[in-house]
Design an enzyme around this catalytic site. Sequence first.
Site, PDB file in Angstrom:
ATOM      1  CG  ASP A 105      -1.984  -0.929   1.258  1.00 25.11           C
ATOM      2  OD1 ASP A 105      -2.692  -0.967   0.257  1.00 25.11           O
ATOM      3  OD2 ASP A 105      -2.160  -1.647   2.258  1.00 25.11           O
TER       4      ASP A 105
HETATM    5  C1  BGC Z   1       0.245   0.857   6.284  1.00 23.11           C
HETATM    6  C2  BGC Z   1      -0.140  -0.338   5.489  1.00 23.11           C
HETATM    7  C3  BGC Z   1      -1.630  -0.414   5.415  1.00 23.11           C
HETATM    8  C4  BGC Z   1      -2.189   0.896   4.889  1.00 23.11           C
HETATM    9  C5  BGC Z   1      -3.695   0.869   4.876  1.00 23.11           C
HETATM   10  C6  BGC Z   1      -0.390   2.087   5.711  1.00 23.11           C
HETATM   11  O1  BGC Z   1      -0.077   3.189   6.505  1.00 23.11           O
HETATM   12  O2  BGC Z   1       1.637   0.972   6.317  1.00 23.11           O
HETATM   13  O3  BGC Z   1       0.401  -1.500   6.049  1.00 23.11           O
HETATM   14  O4  BGC Z   1      -2.020  -1.422   4.572  1.00 23.11           O
HETATM   15  O5  BGC Z   1      -1.763   1.963   5.667  1.00 23.11           O
HETATM   16  O6  BGC Z   1      -4.229   2.033   4.387  1.00 23.11           O
HETATM   17  C1  NOJ Z   2      -1.856  -4.170   5.191  1.00 26.99           C
HETATM   18  C2  NOJ Z   2      -3.011  -4.309   4.268  1.00 26.99           C
HETATM   19  O1  NOJ Z   2      -4.131  -4.825   4.946  1.00 26.99           O
HETATM   20  C3  NOJ Z   2      -2.676  -5.207   3.122  1.00 26.99           C
HETATM   21  O2  NOJ Z   2      -3.738  -5.236   2.227  1.00 26.99           O
HETATM   22  C4  NOJ Z   2      -1.420  -4.748   2.461  1.00 26.99           C
HETATM   23  O3  NOJ Z   2      -1.142  -5.617   1.413  1.00 26.99           O
HETATM   24  C5  NOJ Z   2      -0.283  -4.654   3.429  1.00 26.99           C
HETATM   25  N1  NOJ Z   2      -0.656  -3.788   4.497  1.00 26.99           N
HETATM   26  C6  NOJ Z   2       1.019  -4.163   2.819  1.00 26.99           C
HETATM   27  O4  NOJ Z   2       1.007  -2.808   2.551  1.00 26.99           O
END
Ligand code: BGC
Ligand code: NOJ
Length: 816
Positions: free
Chosen positions: A487
């Site tokens: 993300d």
């Molecule tokens: C986090 C990710 C997460 C995302 C969701 C980010 O700040 O690092 O792990 O999936 O937010 O929006």
């Molecule tokens: C958490 C999110 O739930 C997942 O969808 C994503 O792939 C990982 N963060 C990595 O960014």
Amino acid sequence: MRFGHFDDVRREYVIDRPDTPLPWINYLGTEAYFGIVSNTAGGYSFYRDARLRRLTRYRYNNAPFDVGGRYLYVRDDATGDYWSPSWQPTRSRLDEYECRHGLSYTRIASARSGIRVETLYFVPLGETLEIWRARVTNERDTAAELSLFSSIEFCLWDAQDDATNFQRNFSTGQVEVADGVIYHKTEYRERRDHFAYFACSEPLAGFDTQRDTFLGAYRGWDQPAAVERGAAFDSIAHGWAPIGSHHVRLSLAPGESREVVFVLGYAENPQDAKFDPPGSQTLDKRTVRPVIEHWLRPETVAEGFAELGRHWDVLLGGLRVTTPDPDTDRMVNIWNAYQCMVTFNMSRSASFYESGIGRGMGFRDSNQDLLGFVHMIPERARERILDIAATQKATGGAYHQYQPLTKRGNNEIGEGFNDDPLWLVLGVAAYLKETGDATILDEPVPFDNAPGSEAPLYEHLRRSVRYTQDRLGPHGLPLIGRADWNDCLNLNCFSDTPGEPFQTTENAHGGAAESVFIAGQFVLAAKEMAAIAELRGLDAEAAEYRSAAEKMTGVIIEHGWDGAWFRRAYDFHGRPIGSGEDDEGQIFIEPQGMCVLAGVGLDDGLAVRALRSVAERLATPHGIILQQPAYSGYRIELGEISSYPPGYKENAGIFCHTNPWIMIAEAMVGNGDRAFDYYRRINPSVRETLSEVHRCEPYVYAQMIAGRDAPTHGEAKNSWLTGTAAWNFAAITQWILGLRPEAAGLRVDPVLPADWPGFRATRAFRGATYEITVRKAAGATGRVDHLIVDGERVDGTVAPLAAPGATVRVEAVIEG
Ligand code: BGC
Ligand code: NOJ
């Protein structure tokens, strides 16, 4: 250092001191009514949707960390001494304390001054209520005059509004107390049709429903005025902060024990609701009264609890393994499977790290969660797939998340995560392999939930694949959009103007940035699609998918290979990410895992080379790091990833979700020792002895363990709701132990550590039970060549489908 121990026979983790490094939590509920409960009884409850139907209030990021929950207070009425039997919130000294987190229940027991209280919390199957059964025992040799107070704080239903809209909320709270039951009936900007109730099995000495009366001015939950003085105020909340508190007096002879049952529940007025007085639009108690009376009976509670245990026997009975490694057995047979069920129910919505407000059900998340629970509850997997697919857009694109209550795509977050659609193909493929239920492909499913837009699920899958094919970038790799699985890799974000902050341009959704990860995922999905098309007799279409997979494989090898590993992406300006050309972020874990999983580089040595690079550059004793070297500062062209301090989260943290991809890849290239070594590095049960470093629960995976660059290397965060659960379950059961459901039968193709003598397993599959024995000479590192199925030799490694109800004995020997 440990803070408890596993009780494998009872399938419990036993915490033996309340001050764990972080709250160690558990989940209550299996279907519609859910709760989170910590080892000191903190947490909250909700009906279906942690944001929209929150029953009880919880304040995140509090000090202490975990305050607000299902609290009882015991008061010795002879001395005025009072305490919390769950330690929080009074944190009084306890002579004994033990918390047992089990499968959908938690039991907290403690003793102080000869008074023992053991409270069992659970949600009976099929009900929208939770039980607290408190067993109070007088272990003194004199009689005890005690008061018992219960307490919960009601949430005004919408947790987001509840936490912010005080100008309104302080005037809306409404309760009613009738026949000893406290009803919470605040409306939420609409005609009320739902309410909560809180009941107690004992006659009440009093009650409270207004928080600040119960607590007293300027007091907290650690020192409620009602408890201190030993008498409730019988307060009725008009606005402000409605709570539920019962006051019960108990006179216990020496050695006497008493069970007091509390029932907290959710109800909706029936269609033909009858209000009393008529027209008052209050709650209709007709249907809930009998339910309350039923569950206040100790025998009903005992039976309901036993039934919950049987429910878990069935769920876990589908796959049982006996290996030489107790940590593996414990995780596969109990805790990893349990965590998979919890991620199925919660997706990423509600934990002690997910507020229940921000994120509903994730499109990519729930599709991956399927891998871990489809064998336990195929019917609900089917329903979940159809729900997810109904949020897909006609373009093939997907809302990133949807709300569980409304099942509608979440507009606040929107779409444009270009990996999302392909996960639907992978989720459906897993469902088909497990169940063989091809009828799901013909199910009419709308696009974006729009009536009249229904198309067979199979058409949704086609559009998922086409979505990628229609969005290729300058190198012929898939466009990344807002981000892919990672993300935080936001490669279409840049600023044209120096000094101007983060900017998402018009191009952000189309953009020019490309993802090697999605390319690998596309190859995997296209191969699965080819198999699904064949299943439907669409051979020409299947051939197209196969050639699309082949073509993309070629593109990956041409533009996605960096010399010793797979590149990660190309940014908006066409510069490679995850490449030796950069001084930071040279190698990322995700494409090494996903490309090998898709079969890229298996024939030409690239896979083995990439995995060697992972071992050399990314592996640590605490797990495999996401990328190296960590980004040392913010880079606008990379987005959020570089905003994290080095070693945390996506910036070189050990993002556990990705580790099983490497375990699987190692198994695919035949390296059982390394696959299993990686498995053990992040296995929470193995890490139990490091609890003072790891800090999160030793019975479930956490999303992240701080990487080598972090000052707190080895510290876990964000436990419970993570794709780590499903993927580790897949890695150990399907690839290391090698038990893979396939269209033609159950594949038994383990890739084991050299020193294992083999293992045994029982696997339910398509209605039959497979009893599997794998034997291996110590030191052998080869693969199974053929099977003996019910005494007959079967070439290859697939035990054929059997008649439902049959027991099939499968033997396999690894010789070399
Ligand atoms: C986090 C990710 C997460 C995302 C969701 C980010 O700040 O690092 O792990 O999936 O937010 O929006
Ligand atoms: C958490 C999110 O739930 C997942 O969808 C994503 O792939 C990982 N963060 C990595 O960014």
